[in-house]
Design a protein around this motif. Structure first.
Motif, PDB file in Angstrom:
ATOM      1  N   ASP A 100       0.871  -1.177   0.000  1.00 11.18           N
ATOM      2  CA  ASP A 100       0.000   0.000   0.000  1.00 11.18           C
ATOM      3  C   ASP A 100       0.903   1.220   0.000  1.00 11.18           C
ATOM      4  O   ASP A 100       1.880   1.269   0.760  1.00 11.18           O
ATOM      5  CB  ASP A 100      -0.881   0.039   1.252  1.00 11.18           C
ATOM      6  CG  ASP A 100      -1.981  -1.016   1.214  1.00 11.18           C
ATOM      7  OD1 ASP A 100      -2.288  -1.534   0.117  1.00 11.18           O
ATOM      8  OD2 ASP A 100      -2.530  -1.324   2.276  1.00 11.18           O
ATOM      9  N   GLN A 141      -7.508   6.705  -3.128  1.00 11.14           N
ATOM     10  CA  GLN A 141      -8.632   5.770  -3.183  1.00 11.14           C
ATOM     11  C   GLN A 141      -9.395   5.758  -1.868  1.00 11.14           C
ATOM     12  O   GLN A 141     -10.595   5.603  -1.848  1.00 11.14           O
ATOM     13  CB  GLN A 141      -8.122   4.356  -3.455  1.00 11.14           C
ATOM     14  CG  GLN A 141      -7.297   4.259  -4.709  1.00 11.14           C
ATOM     15  CD  GLN A 141      -6.743   2.864  -4.876  1.00 11.14           C
ATOM     16  OE1 GLN A 141      -7.308   2.053  -5.585  1.00 11.14           O
ATOM     17  NE2 GLN A 141      -5.640   2.562  -4.215  1.00 11.14           N
ATOM     18  N   SER A 142      -8.675   5.874  -0.768  1.00  9.70           N
ATOM     19  CA  SER A 142      -9.304   5.800   0.548  1.00  9.70           C
ATOM     20  C   SER A 142      -8.343   6.435   1.540  1.00  9.70           C
ATOM     21  O   SER A 142      -7.253   6.847   1.177  1.00  9.70           O
ATOM     22  CB  SER A 142      -9.558   4.338   0.917  1.00  9.70           C
ATOM     23  OG  SER A 142      -8.341   3.619   0.929  1.00  9.70           O
ATOM     24  N   GLU A 143      -8.758   6.490   2.800  1.00  8.10           N
ATOM     25  CA  GLU A 143      -7.878   7.035   3.832  1.00  8.10           C
ATOM     26  C   GLU A 143      -7.535   5.951   4.834  1.00  8.10           C
ATOM     27  O   GLU A 143      -8.346   5.071   5.119  1.00  8.10           O
ATOM     28  CB  GLU A 143      -8.536   8.217   4.531  1.00  8.10           C
ATOM     29  CG  GLU A 143      -8.610   9.438   3.659  1.00  8.10           C
ATOM     30  CD  GLU A 143      -8.710  10.735   4.439  1.00  8.10           C
ATOM     31  OE1 GLU A 143      -9.056  10.689   5.639  1.00  8.10           O
ATOM     32  OE2 GLU A 143      -8.435  11.794   3.851  1.00  8.10           O
ATOM     33  N   GLN A 160      -4.261  10.981   8.913  1.00  8.36           N
ATOM     34  CA  GLN A 160      -5.104  10.299   7.923  1.00  8.36           C
ATOM     35  C   GLN A 160      -4.347  10.314   6.596  1.00  8.36           C
ATOM     36  O   GLN A 160      -4.282  11.319   5.918  1.00  8.36           O
ATOM     37  CB  GLN A 160      -6.460  11.014   7.789  1.00  8.36           C
ATOM     38  CG  GLN A 160      -7.349  10.853   8.991  1.00  8.36           C
ATOM     39  CD  GLN A 160      -7.689   9.396   9.290  1.00  8.36           C
ATOM     40  OE1 GLN A 160      -7.958   8.595   8.404  1.00  8.36           O
ATOM     41  NE2 GLN A 160      -7.661   9.042  10.568  1.00  8.36           N
ATOM     42  N   LYS A 199      -3.577   9.184   2.696  1.00  7.89           N
ATOM     43  CA  LYS A 199      -4.351   8.831   1.506  1.00  7.89           C
ATOM     44  C   LYS A 199      -3.717   7.591   0.872  1.00  7.89           C
ATOM     45  O   LYS A 199      -2.515   7.559   0.623  1.00  7.89           O
ATOM     46  CB  LYS A 199      -4.339   9.988   0.508  1.00  7.89           C
ATOM     47  CG  LYS A 199      -4.882  11.267   1.122  1.00  7.89           C
ATOM     48  CD  LYS A 199      -5.916  11.904   0.255  1.00  7.89           C
ATOM     49  CE  LYS A 199      -6.418  13.232   0.732  1.00  7.89           C
ATOM     50  NZ  LYS A 199      -7.005  13.308   2.026  1.00  7.89           N
ATOM     51  N   ASN A 200      -4.546   6.581   0.638  1.00  3.92           N
ATOM     52  CA  ASN A 200      -4.068   5.355  -0.003  1.00  3.92           C
ATOM     53  C   ASN A 200      -4.057   5.612  -1.512  1.00  3.92           C
ATOM     54  O   ASN A 200      -5.106   5.801  -2.121  1.00  3.92           O
ATOM     55  CB  ASN A 200      -5.007   4.195   0.359  1.00  3.92           C
ATOM     56  CG  ASN A 200      -4.405   2.856   0.013  1.00  3.92           C
ATOM     57  OD1 ASN A 200      -3.408   2.760  -0.694  1.00  3.92           O
ATOM     58  ND2 ASN A 200      -5.027   1.810   0.506  1.00  3.92           N
TER      59      ASN A 200
END
Length: 174
Positions: A131, A148-150, A164, A166-167
């Motif tokens: 990741d 894409q997500s956190e 947080q 970010k992915n």
């Protein structure tokens, strides 16, 4: 609107034998002047056929060679692959001195003993893509492009504070 250039991640194993070094290089397709305000964190799942030595990591951190830390708690470096679990490592990537929009991370990995098998040959160990997490002090178009997500993770190696991250989506290159 800014066009999204891709992020490229390359993993390379250095050295032969049981003791290898995994070098991870990340290149942003466009140069972002303020990339210095961003941090890159690589979360890698280590398959059962390999292990990372937490004592070696501590020594490398002290010598400022890598900023990596084990996530997995109960961990036996002596166990053969068929008695061990997958583990996870967080590696804080560093900016590459030779390339303005590149980061790199370094992780020593070791092969575990496998069950003997009748046929001569190599044992294949699949190392999946990690990741790629990014945290910036300000918003960049690239974050909007590829996030894409956190994921919640420590802001820095020796930090109790949680950020947080970010992915990020990326293209993997051999």
């Amino acid at each position: 609107m800014a066009t999204c250039s891709e992020i490229i991640l390359r993993q390379e194993f250095l050295k032969d034998g049981f003791h290898r070094d995994l070098l991870i290089k990340v290149k942003f397709g466009e140069s972002i002047e303020d990339l210095q305000t961003c941090r890159l964190l690589i979360k890698h799942d280590i398959p059962t056929g390999l292990f990372v030595d937490p004592y070696e990591l501590a020594s490398l951190r002290e010598r400022n060679i890598t900023e990596a830390v084990m996530v997995s708690e109960s961990f036996n470096i002596e166990a053969p692959n068929y008695l061990s679990n997958e583990s996870a490592v967080l590696i804080y990537a560093r900016q590459d001195a030779q390339c303005i929009d590149c980061f790199q991370a370094f992780l020593p990995v070791h092969y575990r003993y496998h069950r003997p098998h009748k046929k001569d040959g190599d044992t294949l160990i699949v190392v999946n893509n990690p990741d790629l997490l990014m945290y910036c002090d300000q918003e960049f178009p690239i974050l909007k492009c590829w996030a894409q997500s956190e994921v919640a993770a420590p802001c820095a190696l020796k930090s109790e504070e949680i950020c947080q991250w970010k992915n990020m989506q990326y293209k993997s290159e051999d």
